[in-house]
Design an enzyme around this catalytic site. Structure first.
Site, PDB file in Angstrom:
ATOM      1  N   ARG A 130     -45.920  96.991  22.482  1.00  0.00           N
ATOM      2  CA  ARG A 130     -45.032  97.091  21.420  1.00  0.00           C
ATOM      3  C   ARG A 130     -44.683  95.522  21.227  1.00  0.00           C
ATOM      4  O   ARG A 130     -44.442  94.963  22.176  1.00  0.00           O
ATOM      5  CB  ARG A 130     -44.077  97.819  21.547  1.00  0.00           C
ATOM      6  CG  ARG A 130     -43.135  97.937  23.103  1.00  0.00           C
ATOM      7  CD  ARG A 130     -42.101  98.935  22.748  1.00  0.00           C
ATOM      8  NE  ARG A 130     -41.378  98.799  24.153  1.00  0.00           N
ATOM      9  CZ  ARG A 130     -40.335  99.670  24.480  1.00  0.00           C
ATOM     10  NH1 ARG A 130     -40.262 100.851  23.766  1.00  0.00           N
ATOM     11  NH2 ARG A 130     -39.601  99.701  25.600  1.00  0.00           N
TER      12      ARG A 130
ATOM     13  N   ASP B 126     -42.150  92.777  18.839  1.00  0.00           N
ATOM     14  CA  ASP B 126     -40.679  93.006  18.488  1.00  0.00           C
ATOM     15  C   ASP B 126     -40.579  92.636  17.042  1.00  0.00           C
ATOM     16  O   ASP B 126     -41.902  92.271  16.380  1.00  0.00           O
ATOM     17  CB  ASP B 126     -39.952  91.921  19.111  1.00  0.00           C
ATOM     18  CG  ASP B 126     -39.614  91.947  20.586  1.00  0.00           C
ATOM     19  OD1 ASP B 126     -39.611  93.086  20.931  1.00  0.00           O
ATOM     20  OD2 ASP B 126     -39.532  90.900  21.568  1.00  0.00           O
TER      21      ASP B 126
ATOM     22  N   TYR C 261     -50.547  86.675  24.996  1.00  0.00           N
ATOM     23  CA  TYR C 261     -49.931  86.214  23.927  1.00  0.00           C
ATOM     24  C   TYR C 261     -50.064  84.664  23.725  1.00  0.00           C
ATOM     25  O   TYR C 261     -50.219  83.781  24.757  1.00  0.00           O
ATOM     26  CB  TYR C 261     -48.251  86.486  24.345  1.00  0.00           C
ATOM     27  CG  TYR C 261     -47.954  87.822  23.885  1.00  0.00           C
ATOM     28  CD1 TYR C 261     -47.540  88.298  22.618  1.00  0.00           C
ATOM     29  CD2 TYR C 261     -48.134  88.815  24.913  1.00  0.00           C
ATOM     30  CE1 TYR C 261     -47.111  89.858  22.597  1.00  0.00           C
ATOM     31  CE2 TYR C 261     -47.657  90.120  24.567  1.00  0.00           C
ATOM     32  CZ  TYR C 261     -47.211  90.550  23.458  1.00  0.00           C
ATOM     33  OH  TYR C 261     -46.929  91.683  23.412  1.00  0.00           O
TER      34      TYR C 261
ATOM     35  N   ARG D 221     -40.901  85.766  24.493  1.00  0.00           N
ATOM     36  CA  ARG D 221     -39.899  84.630  23.731  1.00  0.00           C
ATOM     37  C   ARG D 221     -38.575  84.170  24.551  1.00  0.00           C
ATOM     38  O   ARG D 221     -38.239  83.137  24.371  1.00  0.00           O
ATOM     39  CB  ARG D 221     -39.271  85.577  22.553  1.00  0.00           C
ATOM     40  CG  ARG D 221     -40.312  85.874  21.684  1.00  0.00           C
ATOM     41  CD  ARG D 221     -39.660  86.814  20.211  1.00  0.00           C
ATOM     42  NE  ARG D 221     -38.510  86.355  19.928  1.00  0.00           N
ATOM     43  CZ  ARG D 221     -37.604  87.168  19.289  1.00  0.00           C
ATOM     44  NH1 ARG D 221     -37.727  88.609  19.178  1.00  0.00           N
ATOM     45  NH2 ARG D 221     -36.660  86.450  18.208  1.00  0.00           N
TER      46      ARG D 221
END
Length: 243
Positions: free
Chosen positions: A49, A51, A110, A196
């Site tokens: 998932r 954000d 990522y 992040r």
């Protein structure tokens, strides 16, 4: 019949991938479109998932149908014709009944994009860092510290339903790509908000506010409050899921 679907999306207008009450998500929009195409309720299980505001240039999910899809290519075209412009289906393929988009994934990758100058065409797809810039050599030195640990509680959103905060980092490095500095990170799994939070803390190293050893101490503290502020969502992309 179980199928894998591969797709991409621009996360700007969505509150992440996973369905949640009172907010529009990518999963909700896709399940609604697929239910119309297949004329039965469709429930998707994603590879992970993302954000709110985070993008995916590569995402996978699985779903089940009562009846087989006769023309996979034509179905992709139909879905793309009714999905909004910021969601694009690339491929659908038939898989084994027990294939699982989340649990069968060996790793996720990522990328986080940073620019140090104003760009009218990339503001939604990169974080703009103002001022004197960042020391990317120091940030790469700190990134190597990640390989020494598996518990990343310091970079996890608190009060999650995760059973463990252990992750195996396989790659973590900054590199220049054109006008952008890009942080690539690959792991077997990621915690909520982890990438992040890692990037935001590396920014503190790059600004000279943290040393590499202090970065190590933050990981060992297992305390989210000790780490830096999460980097802005718009710079982050899920780029690959390996099976």
């Amino acid at each position: 019949m179980r199928y894998f679907i591969y797709f991409s999306y621009r996360g700007t207008n969505y509150h992440g991938w996973q369905i949640q009450p009172n907010n529009i998500t990518v999963q909700e929009v896709m399940q609604d479109a697929m239910s119309k195409i297949f004329r039965e309720e469709v429930a998707m299980t994603g590879a992970g998932r993302t954000d709110t505001g985070v993008h995916a240039s590569f995402m996978a999910a699985h779903f089940d149908l009562e009846r087989p899809i006769e023309d996979l290519g034509r179905t992709v075209q139909k879905l793309n014709s009714i999905l909004p412009a910021d969601i694009a289906v690339d491929k659908i393929e038939s898989v084994a009944p027990d294939a699982h988009a989340r649990f069968d994934a060996k790793s996720r990758t990522y990328k986080y994009y940073v620019t140090e100058r104003k760009n009218a065409f990339s503001s939604d797809f990169s974080a703009r860092i103002l001022g004197m810039g960042l020391d990317y050599d120091k940030m790469n030195e700190a990134a190597k510290v990640l390989f020494d640990y598996i518990d990343f509680t310091s970079f996890s959103k608190v009060h999650t339903d995760a059973k463990t905060n252990n992750c195996k980092i396989m790659r973590a490095e900054w590199a220049k790509e054109g006008d952008f500095w890009v942080f690539t990170i690959q792991a077997d799994r990621f915690l909520r908000n982890m990438v992040r939070a890692v990037v935001g803390t590396l920014f503190e190293v790059g600004r000279g506010k943290l040393t590499v050893e202090q970065f190590r101490t933050i990981i060992e503290s297992k305390d989210r409050c000790k780490a830096g502020t999460s980097a802005p969502a718009e710079g982050l992309f899920l780029v690959h899921v390996e099976y």
